[in-house]
Design a protein around this motif. Sequence first.
Motif, PDB file in Angstrom:
ATOM      1  N   PHE A   1     -42.341   7.207   8.382  1.00  0.00           N
ATOM      2  CA  PHE A   1     -41.938   5.884   7.901  1.00  0.00           C
ATOM      3  C   PHE A   1     -42.494   5.526   6.522  1.00  0.00           C
ATOM      4  O   PHE A   1     -42.289   4.410   6.057  1.00  0.00           O
ATOM      5  CB  PHE A   1     -42.394   4.802   8.896  1.00  0.00           C
ATOM      6  N   GLY A   2     -43.206   6.425   5.864  1.00  0.00           N
ATOM      7  CA  GLY A   2     -43.892   6.058   4.629  1.00  0.00           C
ATOM      8  C   GLY A   2     -43.659   7.016   3.484  1.00  0.00           C
ATOM      9  O   GLY A   2     -42.568   7.565   3.291  1.00  0.00           O
ATOM     10  N   ALA A   3     -44.723   7.279   2.734  1.00  0.00           N
ATOM     11  CA  ALA A   3     -44.619   8.057   1.499  1.00  0.00           C
ATOM     12  C   ALA A   3     -44.412   9.550   1.735  1.00  0.00           C
ATOM     13  O   ALA A   3     -44.195  10.298   0.788  1.00  0.00           O
ATOM     14  CB  ALA A   3     -45.879   7.849   0.649  1.00  0.00           C
ATOM     15  N   GLY A   4     -44.468  10.003   3.001  1.00  0.00           N
ATOM     16  CA  GLY A   4     -44.245  11.416   3.298  1.00  0.00           C
ATOM     17  C   GLY A   4     -42.867  11.727   3.840  1.00  0.00           C
ATOM     18  O   GLY A   4     -42.582  12.884   4.182  1.00  0.00           O
ATOM     19  N   VAL A   5     -42.000  10.717   3.932  1.00  0.00           N
ATOM     20  CA  VAL A   5     -40.655  10.931   4.482  1.00  0.00           C
ATOM     21  C   VAL A   5     -39.914  11.990   3.669  1.00  0.00           C
ATOM     22  O   VAL A   5     -39.865  11.934   2.436  1.00  0.00           O
ATOM     23  CB  VAL A   5     -39.846   9.612   4.485  1.00  0.00           C
ATOM     24  N   GLY A   6     -39.381  12.977   4.370  1.00  0.00           N
ATOM     25  CA  GLY A   6     -38.596  14.028   3.726  1.00  0.00           C
ATOM     26  C   GLY A   6     -39.408  15.166   3.157  1.00  0.00           C
ATOM     27  O   GLY A   6     -38.834  16.135   2.644  1.00  0.00           O
ATOM     28  N   LEU A   7     -40.753  15.094   3.234  1.00  0.00           N
ATOM     29  CA  LEU A   7     -41.608  16.160   2.696  1.00  0.00           C
ATOM     30  C   LEU A   7     -42.053  17.088   3.821  1.00  0.00           C
ATOM     31  O   LEU A   7     -42.483  16.631   4.893  1.00  0.00           O
ATOM     32  CB  LEU A   7     -42.842  15.578   2.013  1.00  0.00           C
ATOM     33  N   ALA A   8     -41.991  18.376   3.586  1.00  0.00           N
ATOM     34  CA  ALA A   8     -42.426  19.345   4.588  1.00  0.00           C
ATOM     35  C   ALA A   8     -43.928  19.578   4.539  1.00  0.00           C
ATOM     36  O   ALA A   8     -44.540  19.924   5.558  1.00  0.00           O
ATOM     37  CB  ALA A   8     -41.696  20.680   4.385  1.00  0.00           C
ATOM     38  N   ASP A   9     -44.526  19.400   3.365  1.00  0.00           N
ATOM     39  CA  ASP A   9     -45.949  19.688   3.188  1.00  0.00           C
ATOM     40  C   ASP A   9     -46.602  18.584   2.358  1.00  0.00           C
ATOM     41  O   ASP A   9     -46.286  18.425   1.173  1.00  0.00           O
ATOM     42  CB  ASP A   9     -46.146  21.032   2.475  1.00  0.00           C
ATOM     43  N   PHE A  10     -47.493  17.822   2.983  1.00  0.00           N
ATOM     44  CA  PHE A  10     -48.231  16.799   2.249  1.00  0.00           C
ATOM     45  C   PHE A  10     -49.533  16.506   2.975  1.00  0.00           C
ATOM     46  O   PHE A  10     -49.771  16.967   4.099  1.00  0.00           O
ATOM     47  CB  PHE A  10     -47.394  15.517   2.067  1.00  0.00           C
ATOM     48  N   ALA A  11     -50.398  15.753   2.315  1.00  0.00           N
ATOM     49  CA  ALA A  11     -51.692  15.404   2.897  1.00  0.00           C
ATOM     50  C   ALA A  11     -51.956  13.925   2.681  1.00  0.00           C
ATOM     51  O   ALA A  11     -51.514  13.338   1.690  1.00  0.00           O
ATOM     52  CB  ALA A  11     -52.811  16.238   2.266  1.00  0.00           C
ATOM     53  N   VAL A  12     -52.678  13.329   3.625  1.00  0.00           N
ATOM     54  CA  VAL A  12     -53.158  11.957   3.496  1.00  0.00           C
ATOM     55  C   VAL A  12     -54.681  12.016   3.454  1.00  0.00           C
ATOM     56  O   VAL A  12     -55.301  12.553   4.374  1.00  0.00           O
ATOM     57  CB  VAL A  12     -52.698  11.080   4.676  1.00  0.00           C
ATOM     58  N   VAL A  13     -55.269  11.499   2.391  1.00  0.00           N
ATOM     59  CA  VAL A  13     -56.729  11.456   2.253  1.00  0.00           C
ATOM     60  C   VAL A  13     -57.163  10.005   2.327  1.00  0.00           C
ATOM     61  O   VAL A  13     -56.651   9.168   1.577  1.00  0.00           O
ATOM     62  CB  VAL A  13     -57.187  12.098   0.926  1.00  0.00           C
ATOM     63  N   THR A  14     -58.083   9.703   3.239  1.00  0.00           N
ATOM     64  CA  THR A  14     -58.548   8.323   3.394  1.00  0.00           C
ATOM     65  C   THR A  14     -59.991   8.207   2.931  1.00  0.00           C
ATOM     66  O   THR A  14     -60.824   9.060   3.219  1.00  0.00           O
ATOM     67  CB  THR A  14     -58.443   7.874   4.862  1.00  0.00           C
ATOM     68  N   VAL A  15     -60.261   7.132   2.193  1.00  0.00           N
ATOM     69  CA  VAL A  15     -61.610   6.882   1.686  1.00  0.00           C
ATOM     70  C   VAL A  15     -62.082   5.529   2.205  1.00  0.00           C
ATOM     71  O   VAL A  15     -61.309   4.580   2.315  1.00  0.00           O
ATOM     72  CB  VAL A  15     -61.646   6.919   0.147  1.00  0.00           C
ATOM     73  N   GLY A  16     -63.354   5.476   2.535  1.00  0.00           N
ATOM     74  CA  GLY A  16     -63.932   4.247   3.079  1.00  0.00           C
ATOM     75  C   GLY A  16     -65.238   4.564   3.766  1.00  0.00           C
ATOM     76  O   GLY A  16     -66.091   5.257   3.204  1.00  0.00           O
ATOM     77  N   ALA A  17     -65.403   4.074   4.999  1.00  0.00           N
ATOM     78  CA  ALA A  17     -66.625   4.366   5.741  1.00  0.00           C
ATOM     79  C   ALA A  17     -66.807   5.871   5.903  1.00  0.00           C
ATOM     80  O   ALA A  17     -67.914   6.395   5.833  1.00  0.00           O
ATOM     81  CB  ALA A  17     -66.575   3.687   7.106  1.00  0.00           C
ATOM     82  N   GLY A  18     -65.705   6.576   6.104  1.00  0.00           N
ATOM     83  CA  GLY A  18     -65.713   8.034   6.134  1.00  0.00           C
ATOM     84  C   GLY A  18     -64.660   8.546   5.166  1.00  0.00           C
ATOM     85  O   GLY A  18     -63.902   7.775   4.583  1.00  0.00           O
ATOM     86  N   ILE A  19     -64.620   9.857   4.999  1.00  0.00           N
ATOM     87  CA  ILE A  19     -63.594  10.493   4.173  1.00  0.00           C
ATOM     88  C   ILE A  19     -62.781  11.375   5.105  1.00  0.00           C
ATOM     89  O   ILE A  19     -63.296  12.332   5.676  1.00  0.00           O
ATOM     90  CB  ILE A  19     -64.197  11.345   3.045  1.00  0.00           C
ATOM     91  N   GLY A  20     -61.516  11.026   5.291  1.00  0.00           N
ATOM     92  CA  GLY A  20     -60.678  11.771   6.233  1.00  0.00           C
ATOM     93  C   GLY A  20     -59.502  12.418   5.538  1.00  0.00           C
ATOM     94  O   GLY A  20     -59.186  12.119   4.381  1.00  0.00           O
ATOM     95  N   CYS A  21     -58.830  13.303   6.260  1.00  0.00           N
ATOM     96  CA  CYS A  21     -57.656  13.977   5.707  1.00  0.00           C
ATOM     97  C   CYS A  21     -56.726  14.380   6.828  1.00  0.00           C
ATOM     98  O   CYS A  21     -57.147  15.022   7.790  1.00  0.00           O
ATOM     99  CB  CYS A  21     -58.063  15.202   4.887  1.00  0.00           C
ATOM    100  N   GLY A  22     -55.463  13.981   6.712  1.00  0.00           N
ATOM    101  CA  GLY A  22     -54.423  14.432   7.622  1.00  0.00           C
ATOM    102  C   GLY A  22     -53.505  15.388   6.887  1.00  0.00           C
ATOM    103  O   GLY A  22     -53.168  15.162   5.722  1.00  0.00           O
ATOM    104  N   LEU A  23     -53.099  16.460   7.551  1.00  0.00           N
ATOM    105  CA  LEU A  23     -52.292  17.498   6.920  1.00  0.00           C
ATOM    106  C   LEU A  23     -50.955  17.652   7.630  1.00  0.00           C
ATOM    107  O   LEU A  23     -50.902  17.694   8.864  1.00  0.00           O
ATOM    108  CB  LEU A  23     -53.018  18.847   6.964  1.00  0.00           C
ATOM    109  N   VAL A  24     -49.896  17.733   6.853  1.00  0.00           N
ATOM    110  CA  VAL A  24     -48.581  18.097   7.371  1.00  0.00           C
ATOM    111  C   VAL A  24     -48.190  19.412   6.705  1.00  0.00           C
ATOM    112  O   VAL A  24     -48.104  19.489   5.472  1.00  0.00           O
ATOM    113  CB  VAL A  24     -47.536  17.009   7.085  1.00  0.00           C
ATOM    114  N   VAL A  25     -47.998  20.441   7.507  1.00  0.00           N
ATOM    115  CA  VAL A  25     -47.654  21.776   7.019  1.00  0.00           C
ATOM    116  C   VAL A  25     -46.370  22.213   7.708  1.00  0.00           C
ATOM    117  O   VAL A  25     -46.276  22.199   8.942  1.00  0.00           O
ATOM    118  CB  VAL A  25     -48.781  22.789   7.295  1.00  0.00           C
ATOM    119  N   HIS A  26     -45.359  22.563   6.917  1.00  0.00           N
ATOM    120  CA  HIS A  26     -44.045  22.939   7.450  1.00  0.00           C
ATOM    121  C   HIS A  26     -43.512  21.879   8.417  1.00  0.00           C
ATOM    122  O   HIS A  26     -42.943  22.191   9.469  1.00  0.00           O
ATOM    123  CB  HIS A  26     -44.114  24.299   8.143  1.00  0.00           C
TER     124      HIS A  26
END
Length: 395
Positions: free
Chosen positions: A205-230
Amino acid sequence: MRSTPPAETFPAHTPAASQIFTTVLSQGPLTRLEAARRAGLSAAAVTKAVRPLLAAGYLVESADEEARPALGRPASLVRVDGGRALFIGLKATGGELIGVLTDLCCRIRIARRVPLTGRQDTAVLAAMGELVHELRTGAADFGAPVLGLGVAVSGDVDRAEGVVRYSPFLDWRDVPLAELAAKTTGLPVTVDNDVRALTVAEQWFGAGVGLADFAVVTVGAGIGCGLVVHGRVVAGAHGVAGEIGHVTVDPAGPPCHCGNRGCVEAIAGDAAILRRIRETTGVEVADTSEALALAHRGVAGAREAYAGAGEAIGRGIATVANLFGPERVIISGEGLAGYDLFAEQIRDTFTQAAFGSAAHCDVQTRPLPFEEWARGAAATAIQSFITPDDPPPSR
């Protein structure tokens, strides 16, 4: 993990039907021909797939008056009826519970926040039960059933089993949250790591719509990362894929709570920035708002702390780009409140550390309030409802 049978099952009984629906959900409205092209299916397969979805009211078809050809009838567009079903998403932090009611298209209809009186699972579950009851009461005004609950928690979460293995902010270990929340609320429950849940929302529903490979990096209390591959959210064999917060970027840097030194989180997490500012300025800043105010007033030690955070984040993002080659990296999280203080350092360090064509990765910032994290939890519930037999995080 689907802990109780849903009141209603989704009428997509084949992988093709689920694929067409998710394509229209995230990229629609679409003509049947365009939906077939994007999903890689034949026109006949699309016709067969959409028939039960139209009959059940999950899809609707109407003429596209703006695309009327010179002769003949206007093209027909297929779209999702967002009001056909409702979902609830909850994001648990160490001090509060954020809840949203969304429609099938993950548009927020109601948002609520309640403080947590304690971090014990019993206290949090009681608050969840009350908040879900409040949101379900509000849902009555929309005339559609609530068909699922998603819960997002930081830390090591086993989505397939519905178990929170470890959550540092709640101090939980091996809590069977999906089972407990289902008993408390009577809804089918999906539990996931909060960053992965946010990644699902960005994918569908957001900035990754239609992309096969992207990452979400979150900054704040912790540093997180979500990965979409293929096209699939990646959890890894042990559920911790994407932990760039614990990538070492300075072996001589400050100690991290994970036991290593110089991790991205040990330099760029909120607590690390506050600690650095206290050490260099002698000012006992109480929280990030005070730290930001100090830096914006031009206090050197505060500005240096944020600059160092930007360099660490830039190196972390470059590591993601070098390893996975995503088309886009989306930077989000509550830490973006100070983005103007470290944007240049993120960009410059990323460019220096990214190898070859990885430096061309599209790096975007997307400031999101905590309600969007709860929306991510709702997105996982929608995903589970549509594809109940498809294990969402790739392992």
